[in-house]
Design a protein around this motif. Sequence first.
Motif, PDB file in Angstrom:
ATOM      1  N   ALA A  59      -1.077   3.254   5.347  1.00 39.41           N
ATOM      2  CA  ALA A  59      -0.155   3.656   4.284  1.00 39.41           C
ATOM      3  C   ALA A  59       1.237   3.097   4.558  1.00 39.41           C
ATOM      4  CB  ALA A  59      -0.108   5.178   4.191  1.00 39.41           C
ATOM      5  N   GLY A  60       1.870   2.596   3.508  1.00 39.42           N
ATOM      6  CA  GLY A  60       3.223   2.066   3.631  1.00 39.42           C
ATOM      7  C   GLY A  60       3.296   0.617   4.065  1.00 39.42           C
ATOM      8  N   SER A  61       2.153  -0.049   4.241  1.00 37.10           N
ATOM      9  CA  SER A  61       2.151  -1.437   4.707  1.00 37.10           C
ATOM     10  C   SER A  61       2.426  -2.407   3.561  1.00 37.10           C
ATOM     11  CB  SER A  61       0.797  -1.783   5.340  1.00 37.10           C
ATOM     12  OG  SER A  61       0.570  -1.033   6.508  1.00 37.10           O
ATOM     13  N   PHE A  62       3.072  -3.529   3.902  1.00 35.36           N
ATOM     14  CA  PHE A  62       3.232  -4.659   2.997  1.00 35.36           C
ATOM     15  C   PHE A  62       2.290  -5.766   3.463  1.00 35.36           C
ATOM     16  CE2 PHE A  62       6.936  -2.345   1.894  1.00 35.36           C
ATOM     17  CZ  PHE A  62       7.363  -2.796   0.653  1.00 35.36           C
ATOM     18  N   LEU A  63       1.601  -6.423   2.507  1.00 35.92           N
ATOM     19  CA  LEU A  63       0.643  -7.467   2.835  1.00 35.92           C
ATOM     20  C   LEU A  63       0.913  -8.705   1.994  1.00 35.92           C
ATOM     21  CD1 LEU A  63      -0.935  -4.515   2.927  1.00 35.92           C
ATOM     22  CD2 LEU A  63      -2.898  -5.939   3.439  1.00 35.92           C
ATOM     23  N   GLY A  64       0.496  -9.858   2.512  1.00 43.86           N
ATOM     24  CA  GLY A  64       0.646 -11.085   1.752  1.00 43.86           C
ATOM     25  C   GLY A  64      -0.327 -12.154   2.197  1.00 43.86           C
ATOM     26  N   ILE A  76      -4.325 -13.209   5.713  1.00 42.01           N
ATOM     27  CA  ILE A  76      -3.450 -12.155   5.201  1.00 42.01           C
ATOM     28  C   ILE A  76      -2.670 -11.568   6.367  1.00 42.01           C
ATOM     29  CG2 ILE A  76      -3.395  -9.835   4.191  1.00 42.01           C
ATOM     30  CD1 ILE A  76      -5.754 -10.628   2.455  1.00 42.01           C
ATOM     31  N   LEU A  77      -1.349 -11.526   6.226  1.00 41.00           N
ATOM     32  CA  LEU A  77      -0.493 -10.909   7.233  1.00 41.00           C
ATOM     33  C   LEU A  77      -0.078  -9.517   6.773  1.00 41.00           C
ATOM     34  CD1 LEU A  77       1.839 -13.831   8.386  1.00 41.00           C
ATOM     35  CD2 LEU A  77      -0.353 -13.095   9.343  1.00 41.00           C
ATOM     36  N   TRP A  78       0.010  -8.612   7.751  1.00 43.79           N
ATOM     37  CA  TRP A  78       0.410  -7.228   7.500  1.00 43.79           C
ATOM     38  C   TRP A  78       1.783  -6.969   8.115  1.00 43.79           C
ATOM     39  CZ3 TRP A  78      -2.885  -2.712   6.208  1.00 43.79           C
ATOM     40  CH2 TRP A  78      -4.161  -3.077   5.741  1.00 43.79           C
ATOM     41  N   ASP A  79       2.599  -6.205   7.412  1.00 45.65           N
ATOM     42  CA  ASP A  79       3.825  -5.644   7.976  1.00 45.65           C
ATOM     43  C   ASP A  79       3.731  -4.141   7.758  1.00 45.65           C
ATOM     44  OD1 ASP A  79       6.275  -5.045   8.966  1.00 45.65           O
ATOM     45  OD2 ASP A  79       7.420  -6.315   7.601  1.00 45.65           O
ATOM     46  N   ASN A  80       3.319  -3.420   8.799  1.00 47.23           N
ATOM     47  CA  ASN A  80       3.074  -1.988   8.644  1.00 47.23           C
ATOM     48  C   ASN A  80       4.227  -1.179   9.229  1.00 47.23           C
ATOM     49  OD1 ASN A  80       2.417  -1.105  11.510  1.00 47.23           O
ATOM     50  ND2 ASN A  80       0.940  -2.774  11.256  1.00 47.23           N
ATOM     51  N   PRO A  81       4.315   0.101   8.886  1.00 43.22           N
ATOM     52  CA  PRO A  81       5.458   0.916   9.298  1.00 43.22           C
ATOM     53  C   PRO A  81       5.436   1.354  10.755  1.00 43.22           C
ATOM     54  CG  PRO A  81       3.919   2.232   8.018  1.00 43.22           C
ATOM     55  CD  PRO A  81       3.416   0.824   7.965  1.00 43.22           C
ATOM     56  N   CYS A  82       4.359   1.064  11.477  1.00 40.35           N
ATOM     57  CA  CYS A  82       4.283   1.474  12.883  1.00 40.35           C
ATOM     58  C   CYS A  82       4.940   0.423  13.772  1.00 40.35           C
ATOM     59  CB  CYS A  82       2.832   1.680  13.306  1.00 40.35           C
ATOM     60  SG  CYS A  82       1.973   2.942  12.342  1.00 40.35           S
ATOM     61  N   LYS A  83       5.602   0.865  14.800  1.00 42.25           N
ATOM     62  CA  LYS A  83       6.357  -0.052  15.655  1.00 42.25           C
ATOM     63  C   LYS A  83       5.446  -0.884  16.541  1.00 42.25           C
ATOM     64  CE  LYS A  83      10.152  -0.193  19.000  1.00 42.25           C
ATOM     65  NZ  LYS A  83      11.131   0.602  19.786  1.00 42.25           N
ATOM     66  N   ILE A 133       0.864  -1.178   0.000  1.00 44.29           N
ATOM     67  CA  ILE A 133       0.000   0.000   0.000  1.00 44.29           C
ATOM     68  C   ILE A 133       0.903   1.231   0.000  1.00 44.29           C
ATOM     69  CG2 ILE A 133      -1.755   1.293   1.276  1.00 44.29           C
ATOM     70  CD1 ILE A 133      -2.773  -1.349   2.384  1.00 44.29           C
ATOM     71  N   PRO A 134       0.770   2.104  -0.975  1.00 45.62           N
ATOM     72  CA  PRO A 134       1.710   3.222  -1.105  1.00 45.62           C
ATOM     73  C   PRO A 134       1.721   4.136   0.118  1.00 45.62           C
ATOM     74  CG  PRO A 134       0.356   2.987  -3.080  1.00 45.62           C
ATOM     75  CD  PRO A 134      -0.248   2.097  -2.037  1.00 45.62           C
ATOM     76  N   GLU A 135       2.859   4.708   0.375  1.00 45.06           N
ATOM     77  CA  GLU A 135       2.955   5.735   1.402  1.00 45.06           C
ATOM     78  C   GLU A 135       2.334   7.029   0.881  1.00 45.06           C
ATOM     79  OE1 GLU A 135       6.964   6.188   2.637  1.00 45.06           O
ATOM     80  OE2 GLU A 135       7.251   4.064   3.110  1.00 45.06           O
ATOM     81  N   GLY A 136       1.853   7.849   1.792  1.00 48.09           N
ATOM     82  CA  GLY A 136       1.336   9.154   1.412  1.00 48.09           C
ATOM     83  C   GLY A 136      -0.092   9.172   0.927  1.00 48.09           C
ATOM     84  N   ILE A 171      -2.656  -3.060  12.030  1.00 46.76           N
ATOM     85  CA  ILE A 171      -3.197  -4.395  11.780  1.00 46.76           C
ATOM     86  C   ILE A 171      -2.057  -5.404  11.680  1.00 46.76           C
ATOM     87  CG2 ILE A 171      -4.564  -5.803  10.181  1.00 46.76           C
ATOM     88  CD1 ILE A 171      -5.944  -3.197   9.282  1.00 46.76           C
ATOM     89  N   ILE A 172      -2.251  -6.562  12.320  1.00 46.27           N
ATOM     90  CA  ILE A 172      -1.269  -7.647  12.268  1.00 46.27           C
ATOM     91  C   ILE A 172      -1.689  -8.704  11.257  1.00 46.27           C
ATOM     92  CG2 ILE A 172      -0.099  -9.448  13.582  1.00 46.27           C
ATOM     93  CD1 ILE A 172      -0.732  -7.858  16.116  1.00 46.27           C
TER      94      ILE A 172
END
Length: 313
Positions: A114-119, A140-147, A102-105, A151-152
Amino acid sequence: MKYLWLLIIPSFLIGHSIPFSEIIDFLPVQDGNIWVYSASSPSSENYFFIQVHKKDNSYYISNYFFSDEDFEIIKKDTQVFLSTEKEKFLLYDFEEGSIWHIPEGISVETPCIAGSFLGVTESNFEFSVVAGIFNNCIRILWDNPCKDAGIIEEVFAPNVGLIKRVENRIFGTFSYELVYANINGMTYGNASVSLYIGASPEFIFEKNLINIELKNNTNKELNLTFPTTQIFDIILENEQGEEVYKWSSGQQFLQVLTGRRVMPYSSLNLSVLVSFPKLEKGMYYLKVLIPASQINSIPIKKPLTTTITIYNP
């Protein structure tokens, strides 16, 4: 290397491939579709609603990230796009093994989207939630930019949609689980709010009295907000779907916010005298609408509605 986990998927997580010619609908979009979730956190439990509504020739989804945002939803094969006034972006690709970003911005108010990778990391498994047991699910797993937030993971059931979502919050983990859904005319689980017309057809026509019951089936109080002093409406249609009576026609309502509270496992009961015009013999459809704009501060785009078929002898 941050997103390598999405590329290395253990073989035991991979089910049989879904033939592209047999596309399964993991996010059904039809006017009026509604999902209700129980949100459990370390300290509380609440209920959230997601709803689809149609405007012109487009479909919009409300509260999808459990916020007040509305998105136009566009589907193409296995892909689902969300569109705002500024841009369109890929939210899901339900094809097995898909990975996307998902694009940033992007102009999404909800943080950590925004900025998350999903699979898609798992498919064709059985999964149980309050609303029932569902087969052929995908994860579906999320890897988002927040520490420590965002969403997980999410679980989807075919022809139903999102049935489980897990999120990280600063103060703990939230788990959203489907408790009720009305999807394309199919009902799953028990409704958090039930609407009944409590009278027989003969009683309605002879006594001109209609009893309405709005029942809270949850262990939490429900607070309904109405945009005016009108809290219900009654419509009678003939067999051709033509409106022959509407209770609110010719009436005036104050343009002020109006509230009604329904306690846990309790009901809001209304008895309404109606004055039908002279009707021909035949089949009719009696509709009761509760035009709440919010339930527990969650926007509702379409009135709560129930319909019964009655015969005028």
